[in-house]
Design a protein around this motif. Sequence first.
Motif, PDB file in Angstrom:
ATOM      1  N   LYS A 235      49.823  63.310  24.637  1.00 54.80           N
ATOM      2  CA  LYS A 235      50.493  63.636  23.378  1.00 54.80           C
ATOM      3  C   LYS A 235      49.421  64.067  22.383  1.00 54.80           C
ATOM      4  N   THR A 317      58.351  57.471  23.257  1.00 51.81           N
ATOM      5  CA  THR A 317      58.166  58.739  22.552  1.00 51.81           C
ATOM      6  C   THR A 317      59.239  59.755  22.916  1.00 51.81           C
ATOM      7  N   LYS A 319      59.755  64.114  21.978  1.00 52.74           N
ATOM      8  CA  LYS A 319      59.311  65.288  21.225  1.00 52.74           C
ATOM      9  C   LYS A 319      60.089  66.501  21.692  1.00 52.74           C
ATOM     10  N   TYR A 327      63.761  67.794  25.619  1.00 56.31           N
ATOM     11  CA  TYR A 327      62.803  66.878  25.011  1.00 56.31           C
ATOM     12  C   TYR A 327      61.797  66.388  26.042  1.00 56.31           C
ATOM     13  N   GLY A 375      60.516  61.230  16.819  1.00 59.08           N
ATOM     14  CA  GLY A 375      59.258  60.974  17.521  1.00 59.08           C
ATOM     15  C   GLY A 375      59.336  59.806  18.484  1.00 59.08           C
TER      16      GLY A 375
END
Length: 414
Positions: A235, A317, A319, A327, A375
């Motif tokens: 990340k 997480t 994103k 995602y 997030g």
Amino acid sequence: MKIKLNKNKEYMASNLKVQKQLISSKNILIIQDIDGVCIPLVKDPMTRELESKYIYAVKEFAEEFFVLTCGEHEGPRGVNRIIERSLRSTTEPKNKELYLRGLAACGVEYQENNGKISFEGVSKEELNFLSKVPSLIRPEFNFIVKNIFPELSQEDINFHAVKSICETRFSPTINFNSLFDLVHNDSDKRKLIQTSFEKMMNEIIFKAESEGLKNSFFLHISPNLGNKNGTETIKLSSKDDIGSTDIQLLIKGAVKDSGVLFLLNKFIADKTGKSPFGSNFNFRDSPNSIPEKINLCKRTIQIEDMPLIVGVGDTVTSKKNNGEMSYLRGGSDRSFLEFIQILGNEFGINNKIIFVDSSSGEVERPSTKKTGLRGISDSYDNLKFDMVFQNGPKEYISWFIELANKRSKLKKNS
């Protein structure tokens, strides 16, 4: 249940409701991460602290509680040293059986609450290679840091090396937090640190392969954006998210969802006298995929022996993928929390998933208080939280201690 965040009364009421359910449940098993959950996140792992009341609360749960962490129990950086500092004794934790029972090094290092350690499934050759890794990292660390920070003196580089290179027995680690302090808000330099050390750690994997350890190790990146073909996606840092903060060299198969199987096997053996997966089951015996793990449980575990499992973590997480309607989802706790949730659905048990917001520590994380679940999760995410502790480890510990006390009293009186 879908948690509505930033409505203080609503989420506190939800937390109390779940607590009441757990107090009265006949058969429960808590499987809990450590850093960011019961210990606030800090930049220097050597300064971690654990509240002594929490340690005694764990003892009250007895066989109903296990830890599951990518940290380690033993060694100078181990959680056992934190417990000894918290209790101001190196003998009391062993004598009173106050060490945290469960799995460390993401599933390799098992410990009883008297401090007895075992690590089945690991070869001597793998242990020997792991012991050499910190000495392989040091010269590369020196080279990378000089390249990124040419103004740093050798004395300063050595200072950061001590903080950044974690000489742990089963999971040698490179931690970026000390170097991140040097760049302040420069996300480009943080990215350079992340990618440089990811390359370095991959070179160590290649060295292991050249020494005949081809299928022995993998890189665990925390936090990450998921796993693609057996490789975790780093990340990268952005202006509003620090991204990945460390990379561990782990023994292949040491993943937290496999750890759940190991702990479940031990829990049921303690309760019934029979180990559903066999008495010598370890992480190397675990199936790889979640569906295979579910099928193993359905084939071997009787419904009446399956507990209500409570999964507790902080590193999850999500994103959005370059503007697409997809995602990237990951985090070191996601796989074991998802597994616990699916397992509950398959057995008709309402397992509980608890998220502890660790953004209030020294390490930057997405904050549920500031931006909700952005997030962390998203509306399309299969993983749903039954409880969210927006105020972090301190709030979770308070809830946990109350749960331990009330459940302990109920069990004594029943």
